[in-house]
Design a protein around this motif. Structure first.
Motif, PDB file in Angstrom:
ATOM      1  N   UNK A   1      35.470  43.628  28.758  1.00 30.71           N
ATOM      2  CA  UNK A   1      36.749  43.347  28.099  1.00 30.71           C
ATOM      3  C   UNK A   1      37.869  44.095  28.823  1.00 30.71           C
ATOM      4  N   UNK A   2      38.975  43.399  29.070  1.00 29.46           N
ATOM      5  CA  UNK A   2      40.116  44.032  29.731  1.00 29.46           C
ATOM      6  C   UNK A   2      40.744  45.053  28.790  1.00 29.46           C
ATOM      7  N   UNK A   3      40.877  46.296  29.300  1.00 31.15           N
ATOM      8  CA  UNK A   3      41.471  47.373  28.503  1.00 31.15           C
ATOM      9  C   UNK A   3      42.767  47.891  29.118  1.00 31.15           C
ATOM     10  N   UNK A   4      43.117  47.373  30.272  1.00 32.54           N
ATOM     11  CA  UNK A   4      44.327  47.793  30.963  1.00 32.54           C
ATOM     12  C   UNK A   4      44.320  47.230  32.369  1.00 32.54           C
ATOM     13  N   UNK A   5      45.145  47.837  33.216  1.00 28.33           N
ATOM     14  CA  UNK A   5      45.271  47.352  34.597  1.00 28.33           C
ATOM     15  C   UNK A   5      45.319  48.532  35.547  1.00 28.33           C
ATOM     16  N   UNK A   6      44.750  48.314  36.721  1.00 25.87           N
ATOM     17  CA  UNK A   6      44.636  49.324  37.762  1.00 25.87           C
ATOM     18  C   UNK A   6      45.364  48.781  38.978  1.00 25.87           C
ATOM     19  N   UNK A   7      46.267  49.563  39.534  1.00 24.69           N
ATOM     20  CA  UNK A   7      47.058  49.072  40.662  1.00 24.69           C
ATOM     21  C   UNK A   7      47.012  50.038  41.831  1.00 24.69           C
ATOM     22  N   UNK A   8      46.817  49.478  43.012  1.00 25.15           N
ATOM     23  CA  UNK A   8      46.859  50.235  44.262  1.00 25.15           C
ATOM     24  C   UNK A   8      47.908  49.576  45.133  1.00 25.15           C
ATOM     25  N   UNK A   9      48.836  50.382  45.628  1.00 28.67           N
ATOM     26  CA  UNK A   9      49.880  49.875  46.502  1.00 28.67           C
ATOM     27  C   UNK A   9      49.887  50.654  47.799  1.00 28.67           C
ATOM     28  N   UNK A  10      50.090  49.924  48.866  1.00 24.52           N
ATOM     29  CA  UNK A  10      50.148  50.533  50.196  1.00 24.52           C
ATOM     30  C   UNK A  10      51.414  50.039  50.887  1.00 24.52           C
TER      31      UNK A  10
ATOM     32  N   UNK B   1      44.522  44.863  39.407  1.00 23.61           N
ATOM     33  CA  UNK B   1      43.297  44.273  38.873  1.00 23.61           C
ATOM     34  C   UNK B   1      43.121  44.645  37.409  1.00 23.61           C
ATOM     35  N   UNK B   2      42.490  43.766  36.645  1.00 27.77           N
ATOM     36  CA  UNK B   2      42.161  44.130  35.271  1.00 27.77           C
ATOM     37  C   UNK B   2      41.172  45.301  35.271  1.00 27.77           C
ATOM     38  N   UNK B   3      41.381  46.235  34.358  1.00 26.67           N
ATOM     39  CA  UNK B   3      40.485  47.374  34.158  1.00 26.67           C
ATOM     40  C   UNK B   3      39.582  46.996  32.982  1.00 26.67           C
ATOM     41  N   UNK B   4      38.281  46.903  33.235  1.00 24.28           N
ATOM     42  CA  UNK B   4      37.337  46.400  32.237  1.00 24.28           C
ATOM     43  C   UNK B   4      36.511  47.520  31.617  1.00 24.28           C
ATOM     44  N   UNK B   5      36.195  47.360  30.326  1.00 21.95           N
ATOM     45  CA  UNK B   5      35.288  48.313  29.687  1.00 21.95           C
ATOM     46  C   UNK B   5      33.846  47.897  29.986  1.00 21.95           C
ATOM     47  N   UNK B   6      32.876  48.600  29.428  1.00 22.36           N
ATOM     48  CA  UNK B   6      31.466  48.329  29.719  1.00 22.36           C
ATOM     49  C   UNK B   6      31.023  46.939  29.275  1.00 22.36           C
TER      50      UNK B   6
END
Length: 177
Positions: free
Chosen positions: A108-117, A100-105
């Motif tokens: 705005x997208x500032x990076x990406x967050x990933x969860x894998x199972x 998922x996009x990692x958003x600032x306050x």
């Protein structure tokens, strides 16, 4: 630069209760990796931070899937996929990934967050023939055109099934539970 690692045929299983978590910047450089990721991939934190996430990319993964993932993320949507990764020794492991996009306050997208199972075995069996077909198309197209060629096959296959890749993968997950 990514080290050249030769793939083996040895699978590493992600335990059912474990989740891999990473964060990257906008270009895919790792800014955070949890201990599960380090343990499964067999990379130390110092070998991961600041390095492109594709350090764990297995050559059996079609480039078209990654092109789809980046297109999805850059449009502000989350990505779901089945991914074959590679450890520092060349062993492989499968994951069901949610990025998922990692958003600032300000949103705005500032990076990406990933969860894998760990993906259910049925899920992996269902994507392997598709990925193999995509890899064949990539080989025929050549390196420069490979991502677009296999993405086109992915989109055509999903259109024939009447769904998007995300819906296809989520449907496989639901069926396997």
């Amino acid at each position: 630069m990514k080290n050249k690692i030769s793939p083996t045929q040895q699978e590493v299983k992600l335990p059912a209760q474990d989740m891999i978590v990473t964060k990257t910047d906008l270009t895919g450089r790792i800014t955070y990796a949890n201990r599960t990721f380090m343990r499964i991939s067999n990379f130390a934190e110092r070998e991961l931070l600041g390095i492109q996430h594709n350090i764990v990319r297995h050559p059996d993964m079609p480039r078209g899937v990654y092109r789809f993932m980046w297109d999805t993320l850059k449009s502000g949507r989350e990505f779901f996929g089945v991914v074959k990764n590679m450890t520092s020794e060349g062993h492989f492991y499968w994951v069901f990934a949610n990025v998922t996009p990692d958003l600032d306050v300000n949103g705005k997208t500032i990076g990406y967050f990933s969860v894998r199972r760990p993906p259910p075995a049925d899920m992996v069996r269902a994507v392997v023939p598709l990925y193999e077909a995509m890899l064949r198309v990539e080989q025929q197209a050549g390196p420069a055109k490979a991502p677009e060629a296999s993405l086109a096959l992915l989109e055509q296959t999903m259109a024939e099934q009447g769904c998007s890749y995300d819906r296809f993968v989520l449907g496989l997950y639901e069926k396997s539970r």
